[in-house]
Design a protein around this motif. Structure first.
Motif, PDB file in Angstrom:
ATOM      1  N   MET A   1       0.862  -1.364  -0.100  1.00  0.00           N
ATOM      2  CA  MET A   1       0.046  -0.042   0.282  1.00  0.00           C
ATOM      3  C   MET A   1       0.987   1.285   0.200  1.00  0.00           C
ATOM      4  SD  MET A   1      -3.287   1.278   0.083  1.00  0.00           S
ATOM      5  CE  MET A   1      -4.055   0.087   0.777  1.00  0.00           C
ATOM      6  N   THR A   2       1.696   1.479   0.833  1.00  0.00           N
ATOM      7  CA  THR A   2       2.706   2.474   0.896  1.00  0.00           C
ATOM      8  C   THR A   2       3.439   2.757  -0.221  1.00  0.00           C
ATOM      9  OG1 THR A   2       2.711   2.124   3.428  1.00  0.00           O
ATOM     10  CG2 THR A   2       4.418   3.716   2.314  1.00  0.00           C
ATOM     11  N   ARG A   3       3.985   1.580  -0.809  1.00  0.00           N
ATOM     12  CA  ARG A   3       4.716   1.843  -1.982  1.00  0.00           C
ATOM     13  C   ARG A   3       4.011   2.310  -3.217  1.00  0.00           C
ATOM     14  NH1 ARG A   3       8.399  -3.238  -4.828  1.00  0.00           N
ATOM     15  NH2 ARG A   3       9.408  -2.012  -6.389  1.00  0.00           N
ATOM     16  N   ARG A   4       2.648   1.760  -3.269  1.00  0.00           N
ATOM     17  CA  ARG A   4       2.055   2.236  -4.453  1.00  0.00           C
ATOM     18  C   ARG A   4       1.770   3.917  -4.519  1.00  0.00           C
ATOM     19  NH1 ARG A   4      -2.042  -0.664  -3.575  1.00  0.00           N
ATOM     20  NH2 ARG A   4      -3.454   0.633  -2.798  1.00  0.00           N
ATOM     21  N   TRP A   5       1.511   4.218  -3.168  1.00  0.00           N
ATOM     22  CA  TRP A   5       1.118   5.573  -3.089  1.00  0.00           C
ATOM     23  C   TRP A   5       2.424   6.391  -3.137  1.00  0.00           C
ATOM     24  CZ3 TRP A   5      -3.472   7.369  -3.787  1.00  0.00           C
ATOM     25  CH2 TRP A   5      -4.643   6.822  -3.429  1.00  0.00           C
ATOM     26  N   THR A   6       3.502   5.842  -2.743  1.00  0.00           N
ATOM     27  CA  THR A   6       4.706   6.394  -3.172  1.00  0.00           C
ATOM     28  C   THR A   6       5.381   6.594  -4.633  1.00  0.00           C
ATOM     29  OG1 THR A   6       5.658   5.812  -0.715  1.00  0.00           O
ATOM     30  CG2 THR A   6       7.422   6.416  -2.468  1.00  0.00           C
ATOM     31  N   ASP A   7       5.051   5.468  -5.354  1.00  0.00           N
ATOM     32  CA  ASP A   7       5.054   5.851  -6.617  1.00  0.00           C
ATOM     33  C   ASP A   7       4.232   6.710  -7.245  1.00  0.00           C
ATOM     34  OD1 ASP A   7       7.169   3.627  -6.403  1.00  0.00           O
ATOM     35  OD2 ASP A   7       5.552   2.092  -6.744  1.00  0.00           O
ATOM     36  N   GLN A 280      -6.438   6.035  -8.245  1.00  0.00           N
ATOM     37  CA  GLN A 280      -5.291   5.162  -7.723  1.00  0.00           C
ATOM     38  C   GLN A 280      -5.823   3.816  -6.698  1.00  0.00           C
ATOM     39  OE1 GLN A 280      -2.275   6.134  -9.141  1.00  0.00           O
ATOM     40  NE2 GLN A 280      -3.641   7.672 -10.025  1.00  0.00           N
TER      41      GLN A 280
END
Length: 391
Positions: A1-7, A280
């Protein structure tokens, strides 16, 4: 979850930076030189990244880099500047905001992938919100400007989808692949600009500042982040983030040029931003379908890993017939005359050696456990399916 929003956040930096193009073009760059503006923006930035990475295309990537450079840079930049010069900024921005719809269509045609519901709803809502923000009453619709804006949007959409389909060569980073496209696109623009607009303009101080900003931040950095996002995120989610470009342009017009924002424009802002955030989100229906499908490489009806209850020794699954052994043939790994090691049903495999060691200690030498000394010693005991192979 965090990685997707960071990308997604890093990818959003690209259209936010592109949103400054309208202000920089109108306030700093020479007038009536859209082709040279595109060439000067792309080629120096591409040569700089190429000098830093020192990687050149090989094999099929010469052609792919040329095609991607033509779509993302060589065609898009001139068409973008033509639309920016001939149309009000709001009209040109709305044409660019239609990119998510084109990307959704090309995703089905080229990637054989059906976008999820959040992405499709966002692709419809984001352009509507942008239209509320940037369109003004009585905005002129120059036919050539509209055609240039739509063609540039289509070229960028096709380049984005092909970038996702082809990816990058093994061992090649984002900066190197970005440099190939910028150099290829810039080289395509230069002869056209020279033929149509003549010699390049002599830039003054403000123009140099504008070209430096568009080349370094608006091209080298922005496209590297954009292509990075295209490699990590679904292209439909990436394209929805493009709505940040006109929203940034409208915000700069309010902050720098003193343009007022009406309640209708503020409503459009809220709609467009909500659409980008909603786009997203993962598709729950797609996740449900993936959960119902068997895992890749797993046959229907075969128990999944971790559910092989009472799995026997030597990797035999539940329900699989036991390997038959001829009468008199010793069990695998057991000498003739050695007692058969039995295991209780439900006893974990980890404790087999402990149980067999205890059984051997409790059994007199030369006798078999369970009182069947003659049969067990000769190896003629037929084990049932629950016993499994010898440990």
């Amino acid at each position: 979850m965090t990685r997707r929003w960071t990308d997604a956040a890093l990818t959003a930096v690209a259209p936010t930076t592109w949103g400054t193009t309208y202000l920089v073009t109108a306030e700093l760059l020479p007038a009536d030189r859209p082709l040279w503006s595109g060439a000067i923006r792309a080629l120096p930035a591409g040569l700089l990244l190429l000098a830093l990475t020192r990687r050149r295309p090989h094999g099929v990537w010469w052609g792919r880099a040329a095609l991607l450079g033509a779509l993302n840079i060589g065609a898009f930049f001139p068409l973008l500047f033509v639309a920016a010069y001939r149309l009000p900024g709001g009209t040109a921005a709305v044409l660019g905001a239609a990119q998510p719809l084109l990307v959704a269509v090309l995703t089905v045609a080229l990637l054989r992938d059906r976008p999820g519901r959040p992405a499709l709803l966002a692709a419809l809502a984001a352009p509507a919100g942008v239209a509320l923000v940037v369109l003004r009453p009585g905005a002129g619709l120059d036919p050539l400007g509209v055609a240039a804006g739509l063609a540039g949007t289509a070229a960028m959409a096709a380049g984005l989808v092909l970038t996702r389909r082809w990816g990058r060569p093994p061992g090649v980073g984002t900066l190197a692949a970005t440099s190939w496209q910028l150099v290829a696109g810039g080289l395509l623009i230069v002869p056209v600009a020279a033929a149509v607009e003549g010699a390049p303009p002599a830039p003054d101080g403000p123009a140099l500042l504008g070209y430096a900003w568009l080349g370094l931040a608006g091209t080298a950095l922005a496209y590297a982040l954009w292509f990075r996002g295209a490699a990590r995120l679904p292209v439909t989610r990436v394209s929805v983030l493009g709505a940040l470009s006109p929203l940034t342009a409208a915000t700069l017009g309010w902050l720098v040029l003193g343009q007022a924002l009406s309640p209708t424009q503020l409503t459009g802002f809220a709609v467009a931003v909500a659409a980008m955030v909603f786009g997203q989100l993962p598709d729950r229906a797609a996740r449900g379908r993936r959960a119902d499908q068997p895992a890749r490489g797993q046959r229907v009806g075969r128990p999944a890993p971790g559910r092989q209850v009472e799995q026997q020794a030597h990797g035999r699954h539940v329900g699989q017939p036991a390997r038959r052994r001829l009468v008199g043939q010793p069990a695998r790994g057991r000498l003739v005359g050695q007692p058969v090691r039995r295991r209780l049903v439900g006893q974990p495999a980890r404790s087999r050696r402990q149980a067999s060691a205890g059984a051997s200690a409790a059994t007199p030498s030369g006798s078999a456990p369970g009182g069947s000394s003659a049969a067990a010693a000769s190896g003629s005991v037929n084990r049932c399916a629950a016993d499994g192979a010898a440990a």
